[in-house]
Design a protein around this motif. Structure first.
Motif, mmCIF file in Angstrom:
data_model
loop_
_atom_site.group_PDB
_atom_site.id
_atom_site.type_symbol
_atom_site.label_atom_id
_atom_site.label_comp_id
_atom_site.label_asym_id
_atom_site.label_seq_id
_atom_site.Cartn_x
_atom_site.Cartn_y
_atom_site.Cartn_z
ATOM 1 N N ILE A 1 0.785 -1.184 0.017
ATOM 2 C CA ILE A 1 -0.307 0.807 0.092
ATOM 3 C C ILE A 1 0.549 1.174 -0.416
ATOM 4 O O ILE A 1 0.921 2.287 -0.472
ATOM 5 N N ALA A 2 2.167 0.940 0.531
ATOM 6 C CA ALA A 2 2.796 2.285 0.391
ATOM 7 C C ALA A 2 3.881 2.382 -1.359
ATOM 8 O O ALA A 2 4.713 3.528 -1.080
ATOM 9 N N CYS A 3 3.957 1.349 -1.419
ATOM 10 C CA CYS A 3 4.107 1.467 -2.689
ATOM 11 C C CYS A 3 4.154 3.031 -3.743
ATOM 12 O O CYS A 3 2.208 3.274 -3.948
ATOM 13 N N PRO A 4 4.364 3.358 -3.907
ATOM 14 C CA PRO A 4 3.997 5.343 -4.445
ATOM 15 C C PRO A 4 3.905 4.921 -6.179
ATOM 16 O O PRO A 4 4.383 6.164 -6.835
ATOM 17 N N CYS A 5 2.522 4.145 -6.240
ATOM 18 C CA CYS A 5 1.990 4.633 -6.669
ATOM 19 C C CYS A 5 1.423 6.266 -7.500
ATOM 20 O O CYS A 5 1.899 6.188 -8.424
ATOM 21 N N ALA A 6 0.543 6.603 -6.950
ATOM 22 C CA ALA A 6 0.289 7.394 -7.285
ATOM 23 C C ALA A 6 0.933 8.485 -6.771
ATOM 24 O O ALA A 6 1.101 9.309 -7.673
ATOM 25 N N LEU A 7 2.126 8.101 -5.935
ATOM 26 C CA LEU A 7 3.037 9.041 -6.156
ATOM 27 C C LEU A 7 3.883 9.690 -6.993
ATOM 28 O O LEU A 7 4.341 10.696 -8.234
ATOM 29 N N GLY A 8 4.087 8.144 -7.594
ATOM 30 C CA GLY A 8 4.649 8.397 -9.276
ATOM 31 C C GLY A 8 4.301 9.011 -10.226
ATOM 32 O O GLY A 8 4.740 9.883 -11.203
ATOM 33 N N LEU A 9 2.766 9.130 -10.542
ATOM 34 C CA LEU A 9 1.659 9.520 -11.391
ATOM 35 C C LEU A 9 1.875 10.908 -10.875
ATOM 36 O O LEU A 9 1.589 11.941 -12.495
ATOM 37 N N ALA A 10 1.900 11.328 -9.682
ATOM 38 C CA ALA A 10 1.138 12.665 -9.742
ATOM 39 C C ALA A 10 2.200 13.699 -10.359
ATOM 40 O O ALA A 10 0.896 14.451 -10.897
ATOM 41 N N THR A 11 2.849 14.215 -10.119
ATOM 42 C CA THR A 11 3.888 14.844 -10.663
ATOM 43 C C THR A 11 3.922 14.849 -12.535
ATOM 44 O O THR A 11 3.754 15.603 -13.528
ATOM 45 N N PRO A 12 4.785 13.479 -13.008
ATOM 46 C CA PRO A 12 4.584 13.137 -14.540
ATOM 47 C C PRO A 12 2.941 13.740 -14.991
ATOM 48 O O PRO A 12 2.883 14.236 -16.661
ATOM 49 N N THR A 13 1.856 13.325 -14.580
ATOM 50 C CA THR A 13 0.440 12.649 -15.584
ATOM 51 C C THR A 13 -0.102 14.292 -15.509
ATOM 52 O O THR A 13 -0.343 15.096 -16.540
ATOM 53 N N ALA A 14 0.303 15.732 -14.255
ATOM 54 C CA ALA A 14 0.116 16.201 -14.313
ATOM 55 C C ALA A 14 1.065 17.123 -14.972
ATOM 56 O O ALA A 14 0.321 18.383 -16.429
ATOM 57 N N ILE A 15 1.766 17.305 -15.585
ATOM 58 C CA ILE A 15 3.033 17.723 -16.641
ATOM 59 C C ILE A 15 2.423 17.930 -17.638
ATOM 60 O O ILE A 15 2.714 18.148 -18.765
ATOM 61 N N MET A 16 2.350 16.313 -17.804
ATOM 62 C CA MET A 16 2.080 15.190 -19.103
ATOM 63 C C MET A 16 0.703 16.230 -19.850
ATOM 64 O O MET A 16 0.681 17.100 -20.395
ATOM 65 N N VAL A 17 -0.374 16.508 -19.273
ATOM 66 C CA VAL A 17 -1.351 17.515 -19.419
ATOM 67 C C VAL A 17 -1.346 18.630 -19.104
ATOM 68 O O VAL A 17 -1.577 19.509 -20.743
#
Length: 797
Positions: free
Chosen positions: A441-457
């Protein structure tokens, strides 16, 4: 303790008392064991307890009034992934004898090394290599050698594509499960094979970076990725190996593989942005020609530029770039110096005037005497300023890495306590599963997606509106900008002169005068000639060329039309022809007060007299006034800093309502103005389009370059305005604010999922399957929130 002995070249020693003062200063410096001063040679041989003691010794001498001779060089490093790499690289450089100061920039992966002139440069490369960071000097010629940064970018793109292809079958099988529908899933052994390749081949870089972090007792994003994805892969493999025959085990391979793929995407985008530094340097150095035409008793001959020395006499033909800083000895003409001054109009250069390397000789043959070559030219100084400004920026410690430094040990501690306490209370096997669930549950899936997805969009929607955001650092700082500095020419103005007034004497036929003027300029190549011809064309005048046409370099042109001798040019030409301009003075003063360039048309019809006066100026871009108004509405202060004349700059500032105007500013002074404003606590954005703006663009918190300008400006800036429209400046600040807000929201929701899920997993209320579902849900929420940026639109006119 490692001893070090160095010889310092000390300036300013003139007598025996100087020797005593130098010895006293060195004796008071910590780490100096002994010092032997030689007055005749102006040197001091110093024995240090450790190489790092050199910096305080040099500072002590400088404070005493005897500065140490030192050099500075820029080093490009590879393999830096986190803030701990900065301290490791700096420590390695400072361990080399002769290094006074080393400053490493994580964002650009560059080190600026200040050292003694006789320092072993190869030893510096070896020191960084031993620390794990290979490097090369930025000022070295690499002709025919592949750029390592470019090779790394290709390799990262290849790894990203490979990880995405292998992760796709796993991710596609997971999507139906999110809505409670059992869809197609790859066989467990296939999932194991696909995920293992992504985990241990394409994800190997995270394990290497995690090891560096552990060895330096720090935490970062790479360590989170390594721990989290390994936990998911290990739990899945454990379930697979212990599943009963015919049962479908609970597998989480897709989570680990997708995390690695998305983080690789972020790393690729970051590496592409970092490549801007070297591209800017290459674009600048490309302005300097490789050869020069040397004048000698044997005649003129082309020689390699490296053979040119000060006082050599060179010949520069029309259309050639000037290879060195020099003084004009003979000849004359117009030289395009926009790279230095930003002025759209070529400057007239006559004997006694100076010219700079990289400038373009537009007309007339110039005989020049070399004043400076190589590293001493203005062009080279601009290169060094761009390098220095980019390397001296403080590394941006990303929010995720800062939190990770605390988050990682906390998660590991919670997992360890879960296992230890659970082993006593509920049994070892269930306790181990609960501990692994904590890591999952601590695996940073959302944490890893948070910055690149916002930057991409965010960058995607910005690009569709003509705003190219090149790196996350510009995005991170742009939302805090409170001061915007504009260059004038090509940024707020069109960048080419227009004929704003064509005045004639009473009784003079204006149409005839315009026809004569256009005839003289029919085959001229000067920008003012082009402006005059555009005006004549708009008046439906198509004159025949003048007879006996000749260019009078730096002054104007002459020729015969309809049997009359005509001259068209500046005050100098009129004075040479004995033409009185007395009756034009009041009108001329009015134009010149507004920064306009003047030319006169003189005719010999029995007496030589000026019959027409032309006023040229660079027109404002259509959206310039609205841009300044919008910035003022946002509470942002506007400045105008230009290399143009005071009158021209003041006129533009007054028309646009810009209160802060600085004129006749050279590149190093522009960068100095930026630095001064930043020291006042302002967050500064620099807007420019020319080579002369490159140092200021690099020195500012955020650099914005007009795509209609030079490649150098674009490579030095974090944001490029693709249409060259100034109204894109407030739009760029606005989209950055929206994107940064989404990043913070995404990080908040990612940590909410972790904060809620970790305690539930620790007490056994969250099964591994539910942990995987929560990870997926957090990822969906983060991506959905980022996609809301697609609704952004720039403010309508």
């Amino acid at each position: 303790m490692s001893m070090s002995t160095v010889t310092l070249n000390v300036g300013g020693m003139t007598c025996a008392s100087c020797v005593r003062r130098v010895e006293k200063a060195l004796g008071a410096s910590p780490g100096v064991r002994s010092a032997e001063v030689n007055l005749a040679a102006e040197t001091a041989r110093v024995e240090l307890e450790h190489p790092t003691d050199l910096a305080p010794a040099a500072a002590a001498l400088g404070k005493a009034g005897y500065p140490v001779t030192m050099t500075e060089r820029q080093l490009q490093l590879q393999g830096m992934t986190c803030a701990s790499c900065v301290s490791r690289a700096e420590k390695a450089l400072l361990s080399v004898a002769g290094v006074i100061h080393a400053e490493v920039n994580l964002a650009s992966e560059q080190a600026r090394v200040t050292m003694l002139p006789d320092t072993d440069h190869q030893a510096l490369l070896q020191a960084t290599e031993r620390a794990g960071y290979s490097g090369r000097w930025l000022d070295e010629s690499r002709a025919g050698v592949e750029d390592p940064a470019q090779g790394r970018l290709v390799r990262e793109r290849r790894h990203l594509v490979g990880a995405a292809i292998l992760s796709a079958p796993l991710a596609l099988g997971m999507i139906p499960e999110l809505v409670g529908v059992h869809g197609w899933m790859a066989p467990p052994i296939v999932q194991l094979l696909l995920a293992s390749v992504v985990q241990f081949y394409f994800g190997a870089r995270f394990y290497r970076a995690a090891w560096h972090a552990v060895r330096n007792l720090s935490g970062n994003m790479d360590l989170l990725v390594a721990i989290g994805t390994t936990a998911g892969w290990t739990l899945s493999t454990w379930h697979l190996l212990n599943a009963a025959a015919g049962d479908m085990p609970a597998l989480y391979y897709e989570a680990s593989a997708v995390i690695i793929t998305f983080v690789l995407l972020g790393k690729y985008l970051e590496s592409r942005a970092k490549g801007q530094t070297l591209e800017a340097i290459r674009a600048l150095t490309a302005l300097r020609p490789d050869t020069a035409r040397l004048r000698s008793p044997e005649g003129d001959r082309l020689v390699p530029l490296e053979q040119i020395r000060p006082d050599d006499v060179l010949v520069v033909q029309p259309g050639e770039r000037i290879p060195v800083d020099a003084q004009v000895m003979e000849g004359g003409g117009h030289v395009d110096e926009s790279m230095l001054t930003g002025e759209s109009l070529p400057a007239s250069r006559q004997p006694g005037d100076t010219v700079s390397a990289g400038s373009m000789n537009q007309d007339g043959v110039l005989i020049i005497r070399t004043l400076a070559v190589g590293h001493d030219t203005m062009l080279s100084r601009i290169v060094r300023m761009v390098e220095g400004a980019q390397a001296s920026k403080a590394p941006i410690q990303r929010l995720v890495d800062r939190v990770s430094a605390v988050f990682v040990p906390i998660v590991l501690g919670i997992a360890l306590l879960t296992w230890l306490i659970g082993s006593v209370v509920i049994g070892g096997e269930q306790a181990l599963l609960n501990a692994i669930a904590v890591l999952v549950i601590a695996c940073p899936c959302a944490l890893g997606l948070a910055t690149p997805t916002a930057i991409m969009v965010g960058t995607g929607i910005a690009a569709r509106n003509g705003i190219l955001i090149r790196d996350a650092q510009a995005l991170e700082l742009a939302h805090r900008v409170d001061t915007v500095i504009f260059d004038k020419t090509g940024t707020l103005t069109v960048g080419k002169p227009e004929l704003l007034a064509f005045d004639t004497l009473p009784g003079t036929d204006a149409g005839q005068a315009l026809t004569w003027a256009a005839a003289i300029q029919k085959h001229a190549e000067h920008p003012l000639a082009a402006a005059l011809l555009r005006h004549a064309e708009a008046q439906q005048i198509d004159p025949r060329p003048a007879n006996d046409f000749r260019v009078l370099s730096g002054r104007g042109a002459g020729g015969r039309v309809d049997g009359f001798q005509l001259w068209l040019g500046n005050r100098t030409l009129m004075r040479e022809q004995g033409v009185s301009l007395e009756e034009w003075e009041d009108l001329a003063a009015s134009h010149e007060a507004r920064g306009r360039t003047l030319s006169w048309l003189a005719v010999d019809d029995g007496e030589v007299r000026a019959v027409a006066m032309m006023a040229f100026a660079d027109k404002l871009k259509a959206g310039a006034a609205r841009t300044v108004s919008q910035l003022a509405t946002l509470g942002i202060d506007s400045w105008l800093i230009s290399g143009d004349s005071e009158a021209a700059a003041a006129a533009v500032g007054e028309e646009l309502g810009i209160r802060h105007v600085e004129a006749q500013v050279l590149p190093e002074d522009k960068a100095r103005h930026v630095a001064t404003l930043r020291k006042q606590g302002r967050v500064v954005a620099m807007i420019g389009d020319g080579i002369n703006d490159a140092p200021a663009l690099a020195a500012a918190d955020v650099g914005m370059a007009m795509a209609t300008g030079t490649d150098v400006a674009m490579h030095s800036a974090g944001i490029t305005l693709m249409r060259g429209d100034p109204t894109l400046v407030p739009a760029a600040l606005d989209i950055s604010r929206h994107t940064w807000r989404k990043i913070r929201q995404n990080l908040f929701w990612a940590f909410v999922y972790n904060s809620l899920g970790i305690p539930l997993a620790a007490v056994g209320l969250l099964s591994p399957m539910m942990a995987g579902a929560m990870m997926a849900a957090s990822s969906v929420s983060v991506v959905a929130n980022a996609l809301l940026l697609r609704r952004w639109k720039p403010e309508s006119p």
